[in-house]
Design a protein around this motif. Structure first.
Motif, PDB file in Angstrom:
ATOM      1  N   MET A  66       0.782  -1.276  -0.041  1.00  0.00           N
ATOM      2  CA  MET A  66       0.049   0.046  -0.139  1.00  0.00           C
ATOM      3  C   MET A  66       0.901   1.374  -0.083  1.00  0.00           C
ATOM      4  N   ASN A  67       2.153   1.210   0.369  1.00  0.00           N
ATOM      5  CA  ASN A  67       2.882   2.355   0.408  1.00  0.00           C
ATOM      6  C   ASN A  67       3.167   3.056  -1.089  1.00  0.00           C
ATOM      7  N   ASN A  68       3.124   2.264  -2.276  1.00  0.00           N
ATOM      8  CA  ASN A  68       3.183   2.815  -3.503  1.00  0.00           C
ATOM      9  C   ASN A  68       1.629   3.349  -3.853  1.00  0.00           C
ATOM     10  N   ALA A  69       0.739   3.069  -3.168  1.00  0.00           N
ATOM     11  CA  ALA A  69      -0.439   3.495  -3.674  1.00  0.00           C
ATOM     12  C   ALA A  69      -0.811   5.362  -3.331  1.00  0.00           C
ATOM     13  N   SER A  70      -1.690   5.687  -3.988  1.00  0.00           N
ATOM     14  CA  SER A  70      -1.700   7.174  -3.748  1.00  0.00           C
ATOM     15  C   SER A  70      -3.375   7.632  -3.723  1.00  0.00           C
ATOM     16  N   VAL A  71      -3.647   8.822  -3.362  1.00  0.00           N
ATOM     17  CA  VAL A  71      -5.080   9.251  -3.216  1.00  0.00           C
ATOM     18  C   VAL A  71      -4.934  10.459  -4.028  1.00  0.00           C
ATOM     19  N   ASN A  72      -5.739  10.516  -4.995  1.00  0.00           N
ATOM     20  CA  ASN A  72      -5.884  11.558  -6.013  1.00  0.00           C
ATOM     21  C   ASN A  72      -7.161  11.941  -6.422  1.00  0.00           C
ATOM     22  N   ALA A  73      -7.801  13.055  -5.928  1.00  0.00           N
ATOM     23  CA  ALA A  73      -9.115  13.438  -6.084  1.00  0.00           C
ATOM     24  C   ALA A  73      -9.003  15.126  -6.086  1.00  0.00           C
ATOM     25  N   SER A  74      -9.415  15.588  -7.399  1.00  0.00           N
ATOM     26  CA  SER A  74      -9.335  17.062  -7.369  1.00  0.00           C
ATOM     27  C   SER A  74     -10.501  17.729  -6.873  1.00  0.00           C
ATOM     28  N   ASN A  75     -11.591  16.928  -6.847  1.00  0.00           N
ATOM     29  CA  ASN A  75     -12.638  17.546  -6.199  1.00  0.00           C
ATOM     30  C   ASN A  75     -13.038  17.100  -4.612  1.00  0.00           C
ATOM     31  N   THR A  76     -12.156  16.843  -3.874  1.00  0.00           N
ATOM     32  CA  THR A  76     -12.171  16.474  -2.642  1.00  0.00           C
ATOM     33  C   THR A  76     -11.405  17.436  -1.644  1.00  0.00           C
ATOM     34  N   PHE A  77     -11.961  17.777  -0.695  1.00  0.00           N
ATOM     35  CA  PHE A  77     -11.351  18.520   0.277  1.00  0.00           C
ATOM     36  C   PHE A  77     -10.216  18.091   0.993  1.00  0.00           C
ATOM     37  N   GLU A  78      -8.929  18.779   1.175  1.00  0.00           N
ATOM     38  CA  GLU A  78      -7.934  18.423   1.555  1.00  0.00           C
ATOM     39  C   GLU A  78      -7.968  17.731   3.016  1.00  0.00           C
ATOM     40  N   GLY A  79      -8.904  17.963   4.138  1.00  0.00           N
ATOM     41  CA  GLY A  79      -8.874  17.490   5.120  1.00  0.00           C
ATOM     42  C   GLY A  79      -9.316  15.981   4.838  1.00  0.00           C
ATOM     43  N   VAL A  80     -10.134  15.927   4.000  1.00  0.00           N
ATOM     44  CA  VAL A  80     -10.940  14.475   3.540  1.00  0.00           C
ATOM     45  C   VAL A  80      -9.748  13.638   2.992  1.00  0.00           C
ATOM     46  N   LYS A  81      -9.073  14.114   2.104  1.00  0.00           N
ATOM     47  CA  LYS A  81      -7.795  13.676   1.552  1.00  0.00           C
ATOM     48  C   LYS A  81      -6.709  12.881   2.681  1.00  0.00           C
ATOM     49  N   GLU A  82      -6.569  13.839   3.311  1.00  0.00           N
ATOM     50  CA  GLU A  82      -5.477  13.253   4.612  1.00  0.00           C
ATOM     51  C   GLU A  82      -6.167  12.383   5.518  1.00  0.00           C
ATOM     52  N   GLU A  83      -7.445  12.505   5.846  1.00  0.00           N
ATOM     53  CA  GLU A  83      -8.248  11.403   6.490  1.00  0.00           C
ATOM     54  C   GLU A  83      -7.994  10.098   5.678  1.00  0.00           C
ATOM     55  N   ILE A  84      -8.522  10.222   4.409  1.00  0.00           N
ATOM     56  CA  ILE A  84      -8.394   8.831   3.865  1.00  0.00           C
ATOM     57  C   ILE A  84      -6.971   8.177   3.638  1.00  0.00           C
ATOM     58  N   SER A  85      -6.095   9.307   3.450  1.00  0.00           N
ATOM     59  CA  SER A  85      -4.688   8.795   3.360  1.00  0.00           C
ATOM     60  C   SER A  85      -4.086   8.180   4.601  1.00  0.00           C
ATOM     61  N   GLY A  86      -4.864   8.831   5.687  1.00  0.00           N
ATOM     62  CA  GLY A  86      -4.164   8.271   7.180  1.00  0.00           C
ATOM     63  C   GLY A  86      -4.815   6.685   7.351  1.00  0.00           C
ATOM     64  N   VAL A  87      -6.110   6.624   6.925  1.00  0.00           N
ATOM     65  CA  VAL A  87      -6.657   5.290   7.266  1.00  0.00           C
ATOM     66  C   VAL A  87      -6.248   4.244   6.340  1.00  0.00           C
ATOM     67  N   LEU A  88      -5.902   4.551   5.047  1.00  0.00           N
ATOM     68  CA  LEU A  88      -5.313   3.454   4.176  1.00  0.00           C
ATOM     69  C   LEU A  88      -3.920   3.410   4.512  1.00  0.00           C
ATOM     70  N   GLY A  89      -3.306   4.495   4.841  1.00  0.00           N
ATOM     71  CA  GLY A  89      -1.747   4.308   4.779  1.00  0.00           C
ATOM     72  C   GLY A  89      -0.972   4.713   3.522  1.00  0.00           C
ATOM     73  N   VAL A  90      -1.648   5.334   2.788  1.00  0.00           N
ATOM     74  CA  VAL A  90      -1.083   5.858   1.397  1.00  0.00           C
ATOM     75  C   VAL A  90      -0.873   7.304   1.565  1.00  0.00           C
ATOM     76  N   ARG A  91      -0.255   7.715   0.433  1.00  0.00           N
ATOM     77  CA  ARG A  91       0.372   9.104   0.329  1.00  0.00           C
ATOM     78  C   ARG A  91      -0.689   9.760  -0.590  1.00  0.00           C
ATOM     79  N   CYS A  92      -0.683  11.083  -0.366  1.00  0.00           N
ATOM     80  CA  CYS A  92      -1.398  12.040  -1.472  1.00  0.00           C
ATOM     81  C   CYS A  92      -0.535  12.236  -2.626  1.00  0.00           C
TER      82      CYS A  92
END
Length: 233
Positions: free
Chosen positions: A1-27
């Protein structure tokens, strides 16, 4: 999972960080390649399709200086060139024009070199007197049909749950609609749904999901219902 990433242009930064923390992936801020294939999103589809042609031409260029017999070239086309777009065709419905261009690259249209017979004969199976080459457009459809079959049978898989939740939450895959603003992956799988429906049939098995009174036992009839109730006791 370390090489996976979260990318969503229409998602709030706080939500991105929360998803990134739960899944253990980078933005990520840039669209990247997956299994060597660029993401097919919006205007990048043309770039992605061009990437396939470039890979085929590159592989041909690497072998252009080698002398191949007719049998050797046949193996080269079947085992190497036709395998290059396999992953892309498993996920996406390629334009027929692209499939035709790929086939033209495979077999070539130059005066020099090997003269093949007509393509419609080459793509026939060897049992039918052909050479067993793939029709790229039909092969693309067959791979997408297989994805639809997996959605029907692997209901607990992650991809099935995601697609069902988004596109057919209250329905079955075979009765699903295309919907609006669908992803290119869903459009591709959905486009092969009719082909899948034509190839499906019931296997009785244990019979636990069969109704004697309501199921159609005689196909292509106007009134397939039993004329009277049957007491199974």
């Amino acid at each position: 999972m370390n090489n996976a990433s979260v990318n969503a242009s229409n998602t709030f930064e706080g939500v991105k960080e929360e998803i990134s923390g739960v899944l253990g992936v980078r933005c990520s801020t840039n669209l990247e390649k997956y299994l060597g294939f660029p993401n097919v999103v919006g205007k990048r589809k043309r770039e992605s399709f061009q990437n396939i042609k470039d890979k085929v031409n590159q592989r041909i260029g690497q072998w252009s200086t080698r002398l191949l017999s007719q049998g050797g070239k046949e193996i080269f086309i079947k085992s190497v060139l036709q395998a290059i777009p396999n992953y892309a065709m498993t996920c996406f419905l390629l334009p027929k024009s692209l499939c035709e261009k790929l086939e033209n690259i495979f077999y070539g249209k130059k005066k020099k070199g090997i003269h093949w017979c007509q393509r419609k004969f080459m793509c026939r199976s060897k049992e039918e007197g052909g050479m067993g080459f793939r029709n790229m457009s039909q092969f693309n459809i067959s791979l997408l049909v297989k994805q639809g079959w997996r959605i029907i049978n692997n209901k607990d898989s992650l991809v099935t749950q995601v697609l069902k939740a988004k596109y057919f939450p209250n329905n079955q895959f075979l009765n699903s609609s295309l919907g609006n603003s669908s992803s290119y992956t869903w459009k591709s799988i959905w486009a092969a749904k009719d082909v899948l429906s034509k190839g499906l049939f019931w296997r009785v098995g244990t019979g636990t999901n069969i109704s004697i009174n309501s199921d159609a036992w005689i196909p292509d009839t106007i009134n397939f219902m039993l004329s009277s109730e049957v007491d199974s006791m």
